[in-house]
Design an enzyme around this catalytic site. Structure first.
Site, PDB file in Angstrom:
ATOM      1  N   ARG A 290       0.874  -1.162  -0.054  1.00  0.00           N
ATOM      2  CA  ARG A 290       0.008  -0.237   0.115  1.00  0.00           C
ATOM      3  C   ARG A 290       0.834   1.296  -0.044  1.00  0.00           C
ATOM      4  O   ARG A 290       1.810   1.493   0.949  1.00  0.00           O
ATOM      5  CB  ARG A 290      -0.967  -0.126   1.237  1.00  0.00           C
ATOM      6  CG  ARG A 290      -1.731   1.173   1.394  1.00  0.00           C
ATOM      7  CD  ARG A 290      -2.601   1.530   2.403  1.00  0.00           C
ATOM      8  NE  ARG A 290      -3.173   2.800   2.473  1.00  0.00           N
ATOM      9  CZ  ARG A 290      -3.266   3.573   3.476  1.00  0.00           C
ATOM     10  NH1 ARG A 290      -2.698   3.258   4.691  1.00  0.00           N
ATOM     11  NH2 ARG A 290      -3.844   4.829   3.303  1.00  0.00           N
TER      12      ARG A 290
ATOM     13  N   HIS B  11      -2.970  11.059   0.369  1.00  0.00           N
ATOM     14  CA  HIS B  11      -2.647  10.889   1.918  1.00  0.00           C
ATOM     15  C   HIS B  11      -1.972  12.267   2.485  1.00  0.00           C
ATOM     16  O   HIS B  11      -0.783  12.254   2.690  1.00  0.00           O
ATOM     17  CB  HIS B  11      -1.606   9.644   1.902  1.00  0.00           C
ATOM     18  CG  HIS B  11      -0.995   9.135   3.308  1.00  0.00           C
ATOM     19  ND1 HIS B  11      -1.331   7.711   3.652  1.00  0.00           N
ATOM     20  CD2 HIS B  11      -0.971   9.569   4.430  1.00  0.00           C
ATOM     21  CE1 HIS B  11      -1.001   7.451   4.775  1.00  0.00           C
ATOM     22  NE2 HIS B  11      -0.701   8.621   5.449  1.00  0.00           N
TER      23      HIS B  11
ATOM     24  N   GLU C  25      -7.463   8.419   6.218  1.00  0.00           N
ATOM     25  CA  GLU C  25      -7.500   9.227   7.452  1.00  0.00           C
ATOM     26  C   GLU C  25      -8.198  10.661   7.188  1.00  0.00           C
ATOM     27  O   GLU C  25      -7.539  11.676   7.663  1.00  0.00           O
ATOM     28  CB  GLU C  25      -6.456   9.264   8.173  1.00  0.00           C
ATOM     29  CG  GLU C  25      -5.766   7.890   8.795  1.00  0.00           C
ATOM     30  CD  GLU C  25      -4.643   7.785   9.677  1.00  0.00           C
ATOM     31  OE1 GLU C  25      -4.234   8.911  10.098  1.00  0.00           O
ATOM     32  OE2 GLU C  25      -4.493   6.814  10.101  1.00  0.00           O
TER      33      GLU C  25
ATOM     34  N   ASN D   5      -7.270   2.126   9.881  1.00  0.00           N
ATOM     35  CA  ASN D   5      -5.920   2.338  10.367  1.00  0.00           C
ATOM     36  C   ASN D   5      -6.242   2.250  11.884  1.00  0.00           C
ATOM     37  O   ASN D   5      -6.971   3.068  12.329  1.00  0.00           O
ATOM     38  CB  ASN D   5      -5.542   3.645  10.080  1.00  0.00           C
ATOM     39  CG  ASN D   5      -5.120   3.618   8.552  1.00  0.00           C
ATOM     40  OD1 ASN D   5      -5.084   2.639   7.867  1.00  0.00           O
ATOM     41  ND2 ASN D   5      -4.518   4.847   8.071  1.00  0.00           N
TER      42      ASN D   5
ATOM     43  N   TYR E  24      -4.145   1.589  15.801  1.00  0.00           N
ATOM     44  CA  TYR E  24      -2.840   1.663  16.480  1.00  0.00           C
ATOM     45  C   TYR E  24      -3.122   1.142  17.995  1.00  0.00           C
ATOM     46  O   TYR E  24      -2.240   0.670  18.617  1.00  0.00           O
ATOM     47  CB  TYR E  24      -2.040   2.653  16.568  1.00  0.00           C
ATOM     48  CG  TYR E  24      -1.623   3.214  15.144  1.00  0.00           C
ATOM     49  CD1 TYR E  24      -0.204   2.464  14.660  1.00  0.00           C
ATOM     50  CD2 TYR E  24      -2.431   3.747  14.045  1.00  0.00           C
ATOM     51  CE1 TYR E  24       0.318   2.659  13.375  1.00  0.00           C
ATOM     52  CE2 TYR E  24      -1.839   3.819  12.732  1.00  0.00           C
ATOM     53  CZ  TYR E  24      -0.464   3.406  12.518  1.00  0.00           C
ATOM     54  OH  TYR E  24      -0.115   3.525  11.154  1.00  0.00           O
TER      55      TYR E  24
ATOM     56  N   GLU F  82      -3.662   0.003   8.144  1.00  0.00           N
ATOM     57  CA  GLU F  82      -2.320   0.435   9.023  1.00  0.00           C
ATOM     58  C   GLU F  82      -2.482  -0.124  10.205  1.00  0.00           C
ATOM     59  O   GLU F  82      -3.171  -0.166  11.039  1.00  0.00           O
ATOM     60  CB  GLU F  82      -1.978   1.886   9.185  1.00  0.00           C
ATOM     61  CG  GLU F  82      -1.694   2.630   7.622  1.00  0.00           C
ATOM     62  CD  GLU F  82      -1.611   4.014   8.171  1.00  0.00           C
ATOM     63  OE1 GLU F  82      -1.299   4.703   9.191  1.00  0.00           O
ATOM     64  OE2 GLU F  82      -1.630   5.092   7.035  1.00  0.00           O
TER      65      GLU F  82
END
Length: 511
Positions: free
Chosen positions: A113, A158, A204, A335, A337, A408
């Site tokens: 990606r 992005h 995002e 995404n 985390y 991500e």
């Protein structure tokens, strides 16, 4: 503190400790049920890949006709980047893409990606004249990936908006940007879609809206109108996404056979307690992360909680907008985390408009004072693998089990410039992170979530936006002091063994 207050505080701590015990017991039973996890535990067509973004890795910022982006300008403002650095060279993937693609192939990943730099295709962003050198570069990258049997997953935007679009019209605050994004998107579809079968419109949009136009810590660094501009920016990003998808579906999808989606980012929000106000606050927090973008696509409008809290600050969709947005994703890119506890806070201590209006305070500790998980390099990132399972199941339930790609997932190390190379390469904590999160993803699939792929962030250490080069997310170490040499970390070797379904500790990359 009075007797009743002490009693309530004591009960809250006891309840919190009980909740902690239940979550940890459940997690241990999942994590230890099957060891070691490997590629064969996932569906046969499940995609494993790595991810990067153009501005963070490419460099060559003024080469071959590329126009400047808002991030090029932002890095020149004193104090905006913590180490005073820029991405003029970054990690030089523009010139070293063949080397990096060779590494991806040797590690066993089948997908990459990456994002296309809008200003490398249209230097002024307007779409009046394509830059042939930019088109040639991405053709070369895509062809090199295909030659190695690696599928390109291409992100159109992005965060690196062409600077001219910001200086001439305000960027994402101006609805005119929708048509320029549509022209750019169609140019990419027509130029690369014969080989690219997986498209992402925008990465995002939350971060552009909030950090770009509320807190000001991201380009373009605006915060003057933080009560309204973030919602206008988000609105126009949604409309740009929908317009691009409409063009793709009408003109390219049938003949090219691809799919297209949107990438959202979200940390899991776990109610700090079972109190109604805390549960409502956690749900509201998820609305302001996920629902902001996905509710208009699946339900035709913004979440009720946002409408109630924001009133007229929240833009309205026309009937045409709603029709274009309706089901305008073949998949959701997620995404993710970390996770946080959330409690109701009428007077939110996070002093900016976006968080204050949510009346939801994010907390990194259990009621008893222990942190929610082991801390990574960044202050915001804790290892909380059970959070991704909960988030995937939440998305599946709320949006009728859509296809999901985790686009991500990863963690960072602090780089103070003093640690020896061998210590930086032996990234045991990152290996533990990936083991835990992949185990949780595996469990979510068993729960019924339609998860179709997983992309580790990031392939390479790189320019980490406002943090410059002080944080390292890569599974490949980049030596900034010695010619940007690439060195696989322990996490890279772990993925090599994981993807080969082997436990040979002697695996080495011939590199």
């Amino acid at each position: 503190m009075g007797t009743n207050a002490k009693s309530m505080a004591s009960t809250s701590i006891i309840d919190g400790l009980e909740k902690k015990r239940k979550i940890e017991d459940e997690w241990r039973s999942i994590y230890s049920a099957k060891q070691p996890l490997n590629r064969q535990d996932f569906p046969p067509h499940f995609t494993f890949g790595v991810a990067t973004a153009a501005f963070q890795v490419e460099g060559a910022s003024r080469e071959d006709g590329r126009g400047l982006s808002i991030w090029d300008a932002f890095t020149l403002v004193p104090g905006k980047i913590c180490d005073g650095s820029n991405a003029d060279i970054a990690v030089d993937q523009y010139h070293r893409y063949k080397e990096d693609i060779e590494l991806i192939a040797k590690l066993g990943f089948k997908a990459y990606r990456f994002s296309i730099s809008w200003s490398r295709i249209f230097p002024d962003g307007l779409g009046t004249k394509i830059n042939p050198e930019g088109k040639r570069h991405y053709n070369n990258v895509i062809n090199a990936l295909i030659d190695k049997d690696i599928q390109p997953y291409v992100t159109l935007y992005h965060w690196d908006l062409p600077l001219n679009l910001f200086e001439s019209m305000g960027g994402w605050v101006n609805e005119e940007i929708v048509k320029y994004f549509a022209v750019y998107a169609e140019t990419c579809f027509s130029s690369f879609g014969d080989r690219v079968k997986n498209w992402i419109t925008i990465n995002e949009p939350l971060q552009t809206a909030v950090n770009g136009y509320c807190t000001g810590v991201y380009a373009p660094g605006r915060r003057e109108h933080s009560s309204g501009e973030p919602y206008l920016v988000a609105h126009h990003q949604l409309l740009a996404h929908a317009e691009a998808v409409s063009i793709y579906n009408k003109k390219y999808k049938d003949k090219q056979g691809g799919q297209i989606g949107l990438v959202v980012d979200c940390e899991w929000s776990e109610a700090l307690s079972d109190r109604v106000e805390d549960r409502n606050a956690a749900a509201r927090r998820l609305d302001f992360q996920l629902g902001w973008y996905l509710d208009p696509i699946y339900y035709g409008d913004y979440p009720k909680s946002m409408q109630e809290k924001l009133g007229d600050f929240l833009p309205k969709f026309s009937e045409r907008d709603k029709e274009l947005l309706k089901n305008s994703v073949d998949f959701i890119g997620l995404n993710h985390y970390t996770a946080r506890f959330v409690r109701h806070a009428a007077d939110n201590p996070e002093h900016n408009d976006f968080y204050r209006v949510q009346e939801a305070e994010r907390i990194a500790e259990w009621e008893g004072g222990e942190t929610i998980g082991e801390k990574a390099g960044s202050s915001w990132l804790y290892m909380v693998p059970w959070g991704v399972r909960k988030l995937l199941n939440y998305i599946s339930l709320r949006y009728n089990n859509p296809p999901i790609y985790i686009t991500e997932n990863g963690m960072d190390d602090e780089d103070d410039g003093m640690s020896p190379l061998d210590e930086m390469l032996d990234d045991k904590l990152r290996v533990s992170y990936y083991k835990g999160y992949l185990a949780a993803v595996h469990q979510a699939i068993r729960d019924g979530a339609d998860v179709r792929g997983y992309f580790a962030w990031s392939l390479l250490d790189n320019f980490e936006w406002q943090l410059g080069y002080t944080k390292r997310f890569g599974i490949i170490y980049v030596d900034y002091k010695n010619g940007l040499e690439r060195h696989p970390k322990s996490s890279a070797y772990w993925f090599l063994r994981f993807l080969k379904a082997e436990e040979d500790k002697n695996d080495k990359l011939d590199y």
